[in-house]
Scaffold this motif. Structure first.
Motif, PDB file in Angstrom:
ATOM      1  N   SER A   1       1.344  -1.730  -0.067  1.00 32.26           N
ATOM      2  CA  SER A   1      -0.154   0.022  -0.030  1.00 32.26           C
ATOM      3  C   SER A   1       0.495   1.502   0.207  1.00 32.26           C
ATOM      4  N   GLU A   2       2.479   1.597   0.692  1.00 32.43           N
ATOM      5  CA  GLU A   2       2.860   2.494   0.739  1.00 32.43           C
ATOM      6  C   GLU A   2       3.435   2.403  -0.531  1.00 32.43           C
ATOM      7  N   VAL A   3       4.147   1.549  -1.359  1.00 31.78           N
ATOM      8  CA  VAL A   3       4.085   2.420  -2.641  1.00 31.78           C
ATOM      9  C   VAL A   3       3.372   2.743  -3.784  1.00 31.78           C
ATOM     10  N   LEU A   4       1.990   2.444  -3.135  1.00 31.11           N
ATOM     11  CA  LEU A   4       1.077   3.739  -3.853  1.00 31.11           C
ATOM     12  C   LEU A   4       0.801   5.294  -3.440  1.00 31.11           C
ATOM     13  N   ASP A   5       0.889   4.608  -1.925  1.00 30.28           N
ATOM     14  CA  ASP A   5       1.070   6.312  -1.894  1.00 30.28           C
ATOM     15  C   ASP A   5       2.025   6.746  -1.846  1.00 30.28           C
ATOM     16  N   TYR A   6       3.371   6.362  -2.059  1.00 30.25           N
ATOM     17  CA  TYR A   6       4.417   6.780  -2.564  1.00 30.25           C
ATOM     18  C   TYR A   6       4.260   7.398  -4.354  1.00 30.25           C
ATOM     19  N   ILE A   7       3.367   6.846  -5.255  1.00 30.24           N
ATOM     20  CA  ILE A   7       3.603   6.575  -6.606  1.00 30.24           C
ATOM     21  C   ILE A   7       2.686   8.317  -6.574  1.00 30.24           C
ATOM     22  N   THR A   8       1.392   8.144  -5.829  1.00 32.48           N
ATOM     23  CA  THR A   8       0.251   9.039  -5.796  1.00 32.48           C
ATOM     24  C   THR A   8       1.005  10.226  -6.856  1.00 32.48           C
ATOM     25  N   PRO A   9       1.392  11.314  -6.345  1.00 34.28           N
ATOM     26  CA  PRO A   9       1.920  12.499  -6.449  1.00 34.28           C
ATOM     27  C   PRO A   9       2.179  12.752  -8.124  1.00 34.28           C
ATOM     28  N   PHE A  10       2.914  11.896  -8.554  1.00 37.97           N
ATOM     29  CA  PHE A  10       3.739  11.169 -10.307  1.00 37.97           C
ATOM     30  C   PHE A  10       2.284  10.616 -11.000  1.00 37.97           C
ATOM     31  N   VAL A  11       1.548  10.590 -10.373  1.00 34.25           N
ATOM     32  CA  VAL A  11       0.304   9.837 -11.379  1.00 34.25           C
ATOM     33  C   VAL A  11      -0.441  10.945 -12.004  1.00 34.25           C
ATOM     34  N   LYS A  12       0.027  11.634 -13.141  1.00 36.54           N
ATOM     35  CA  LYS A  12      -0.549  12.741 -13.457  1.00 36.54           C
ATOM     36  C   LYS A  12      -0.551  12.931 -14.800  1.00 36.54           C
ATOM     37  N   ALA A  13      -1.114  13.732 -15.624  1.00 36.78           N
ATOM     38  CA  ALA A  13      -1.168  14.575 -17.138  1.00 36.78           C
ATOM     39  C   ALA A  13       0.801  14.228 -17.608  1.00 36.78           C
ATOM     40  N   GLY A  14       1.181  13.760 -18.331  1.00 38.70           N
ATOM     41  CA  GLY A  14       2.582  14.615 -19.185  1.00 38.70           C
ATOM     42  C   GLY A  14       3.630  13.132 -18.877  1.00 38.70           C
TER      43      GLY A  14
ATOM     44  N   ARG B   1       8.992   2.782 -13.518  1.00 43.42           N
ATOM     45  CA  ARG B   1      11.061   3.059 -13.122  1.00 43.42           C
ATOM     46  C   ARG B   1      10.481   3.093 -11.348  1.00 43.42           C
ATOM     47  N   LEU B   2       9.682   4.276 -11.248  1.00 44.43           N
ATOM     48  CA  LEU B   2       9.782   4.748  -9.525  1.00 44.43           C
ATOM     49  C   LEU B   2       9.059   3.766  -8.757  1.00 44.43           C
ATOM     50  N   CYS B   3       7.830   2.914  -9.015  1.00 41.87           N
ATOM     51  CA  CYS B   3       8.050   2.312  -8.524  1.00 41.87           C
ATOM     52  C   CYS B   3       9.124   1.212  -7.905  1.00 41.87           C
ATOM     53  N   HIS B   4       9.963   0.656  -8.590  1.00 38.82           N
ATOM     54  CA  HIS B   4      10.714  -0.488  -8.653  1.00 38.82           C
ATOM     55  C   HIS B   4      11.895  -0.218  -8.111  1.00 38.82           C
ATOM     56  N   GLU B   5      11.854   1.210  -8.182  1.00 36.91           N
ATOM     57  CA  GLU B   5      12.630   1.775  -7.669  1.00 36.91           C
ATOM     58  C   GLU B   5      12.760   1.931  -6.103  1.00 36.91           C
ATOM     59  N   TYR B   6      11.949   2.448  -5.901  1.00 34.51           N
ATOM     60  CA  TYR B   6      11.111   2.868  -4.312  1.00 34.51           C
ATOM     61  C   TYR B   6      11.181   1.506  -3.353  1.00 34.51           C
ATOM     62  N   MET B   7      10.644   0.613  -4.362  1.00 36.61           N
ATOM     63  CA  MET B   7      10.888  -0.967  -3.890  1.00 36.61           C
ATOM     64  C   MET B   7      11.666  -1.459  -3.907  1.00 36.61           C
ATOM     65  N   GLU B   8      12.936  -1.819  -3.911  1.00 38.44           N
ATOM     66  CA  GLU B   8      14.408  -2.278  -3.698  1.00 38.44           C
ATOM     67  C   GLU B   8      14.958  -1.352  -2.792  1.00 38.44           C
ATOM     68  N   LYS B   9      14.937  -0.383  -3.407  1.00 33.70           N
ATOM     69  CA  LYS B   9      15.941   0.542  -2.712  1.00 33.70           C
ATOM     70  C   LYS B   9      15.646   1.063  -1.163  1.00 33.70           C
ATOM     71  N   VAL B  10      14.145   1.664  -1.468  1.00 38.03           N
ATOM     72  CA  VAL B  10      13.366   1.530  -0.309  1.00 38.03           C
ATOM     73  C   VAL B  10      12.688   0.940   1.370  1.00 38.03           C
TER      74      VAL B  10
ATOM     75  N   LEU C   1      -3.463  -1.252   3.887  1.00 36.27           N
ATOM     76  CA  LEU C   1      -3.604  -0.528   4.037  1.00 36.27           C
ATOM     77  C   LEU C   1      -2.472   0.227   4.773  1.00 36.27           C
ATOM     78  N   SER C   2      -2.611   1.882   4.541  1.00 33.66           N
ATOM     79  CA  SER C   2      -1.853   2.207   5.216  1.00 33.66           C
ATOM     80  C   SER C   2      -1.533   3.800   5.054  1.00 33.66           C
ATOM     81  N   ALA C   3      -1.312   4.811   5.466  1.00 33.40           N
ATOM     82  CA  ALA C   3      -1.353   5.997   5.367  1.00 33.40           C
ATOM     83  C   ALA C   3      -2.201   6.827   4.417  1.00 33.40           C
ATOM     84  N   GLY C   4      -1.943   6.729   3.313  1.00 33.22           N
ATOM     85  CA  GLY C   4      -2.624   7.021   2.092  1.00 33.22           C
ATOM     86  C   GLY C   4      -3.814   6.732   1.084  1.00 33.22           C
TER      87      GLY C   4
END
Length: 273
Positions: free
Chosen positions: A23-36, A44-53, A255-258
Motif C-alpha cells: 500500500s505504501e508503494v501506492l502512497d509514494y507514487i500518487t503525486p507522480f500520477v498526472k498528465a504527461g 521505474r519509480l515504483c521499482h526503484e522505491y521497492m528495491e532501494k527504499v 492499508l497505509s497512511a495514504g
C-alpha cells in the motif's frame, strides 16, 4: 477445499507487513500520477522505491504462469479500456484518463497485493462514477467477510451493486488466495449466488479485486499475451485489497497512511483495522 491454506500467526504478521508495504508503494507514487507522465516512468519509480527504499521485490517482474510469457515489468498499469495486466511502456497519461496501478511486493517471502484507481485531471462523470462504484463494490465484498460466510456471498454483494448502477462484472479474472505464493486457492469470484462456495474460516487470506466495466463484460486479449481490454472499448475500473478472515470478521492488510477511507456505509472498528 483442503488446499486452502490457513495462515499461522507468524504468516499473518508477515502478511501484515507485506500488505502495508504494498500500500505504501501506492502512497509514494500518487503525486507522480498526472498528465504527461508515461506508464513506463511510473513503473521505474515504483521499482526503484521497492528495491532501494523498502527492500521489497516486485512480484510481477518475470512472473510466468503456465502458458504465459514472463511479465516484463514491476507493476501493472491499466489505462481506460484496459481491464487488467496493462504493461507499462511509452504511453503518456493525459487529462481525462483513468488508470489502475496494481502493485504486489514480496517482503520476507510474503506477498502484499493491492491496486488503486487514479483519475487524471478532469475525468468524465462516467469515469468518476465507474471508479466510485467499483470502490464501493470492493468494500461491499470485504464487508461480507467473516467466519461462517461463504465465497458466493462476496461475489453476490459485488455483482448486485455493479448491476444496480448499470455496470458489468468481468468474469474471466478474479481474486485469489495469497501468502508465500502469489496466487493460490481459493478463487474469489466477483459474481455469484449467496450461501454458495467455500465457507470462510479464520486465518484465510485472499484478495478482493473487482473489475467493473462501464459497458459489457466481454473481454479481448492483446497480442502481448498479458493486456486484457474491454471488447466494446468501454472504460474499466478495478480496486483491490488483501483481506484476512479474523475470528470475528475481517482485517484489511493493505492499508497505509495514504489509503483512501472506506465508504460511509462501512462502519465500526473493522474498517480501521
Amino acid at each position: 477445499m483442503s488446499d486452502i491454506s490457513i495462515k499461522t500467526p507468524a504468516d499473518i504478521e508477515g502478511m501484515r507487513l507485506a500488505g502495508r508495504l504494498g500500500s505504501e508503494v501506492l502512497d509514494y507514487i500518487t503525486p507522480f500520477v498526472k498528465a504527461g507522465v508515461t506508464t513506463g516512468e511510473l513503473d521505474r519509480l515504483c521499482h526503484e522505491y521497492m528495491e532501494k527504499v523498502q527492500g521489497t521485490i516486485p512480484a510481477p517482474l518475470n512472473y510466468c504462469p503456465p502458458g504465459y510469457t514472463p511479465y516484463p515489468k514491476a507493476i501493472c498499469t491499466s489505462v481506460n479500456d484496459v481491464i487488467c495486466h496493462g504493461i507499462p511502456g511509452d504511453k503518456v497519461l493525459k487529462n481525462g484518463d483513468i488508470v489502475n496501478l496494481d502493485i504486489t511486493v514480496i517482503k520476507d517471502g510474503y506477498h502484499g497485493d493491492n491496486s488503486r484507481m487514479f483519475l487524471i485531471g478532469e475525468p468524465s462523470l462516467l469515469a468518476k462514477r465507474l471508479s466510485d462504484i467499483t470502490y464501493e463494490c470492493m468494500w461491499l465484498g470485504i464487508a461480507q467477510v467473516k467466519p461462517g460466510k461463504r465465497l458466493g456471498d462476496i461475489g453476490w454483494a459485488i455483482q448486485q451493486h455493479a448491476h444496480k448502477h448499470g455496470f458489468s462484472v468481468v468474469r474471466e479474472f478474479c481474486g485469489h488466495g495469497i501468502g508465500k505464493v502469489f496466487h493460490e486457492e481459493p478463487q474469489i469470484l466477483h459474481y455469484g449466488q449467496p450461501n454458495t462456495g467455500e465457507v470462510l474460516k479464520p486465518g484465510m487470506i485472499f484478495t478482493i479485486e473487482p473489475m467493473i466495466n462501464a459497458g459489457r463484460r466481454e473481454i479481448r486479449e492483446m497480442n502481448d499475451g498479458w493486456t486484457i481490454k474491454t471488447k466494446d472499448r468501454s472504460l474499466s475500473a478495478q480496486w483491490e485489497h488483501t483481506v484476512l478472515v479474523t475470528e470475528t470478521g475481517y482485517e484489511v492488510l493493505t492499508l497505509s497512511a495514504g489509503s483512501p477511507p472506506p465508504p460511509a456505509f462501512i462502519t465500526g472498528s473493522q474498517a480501521a483495522a
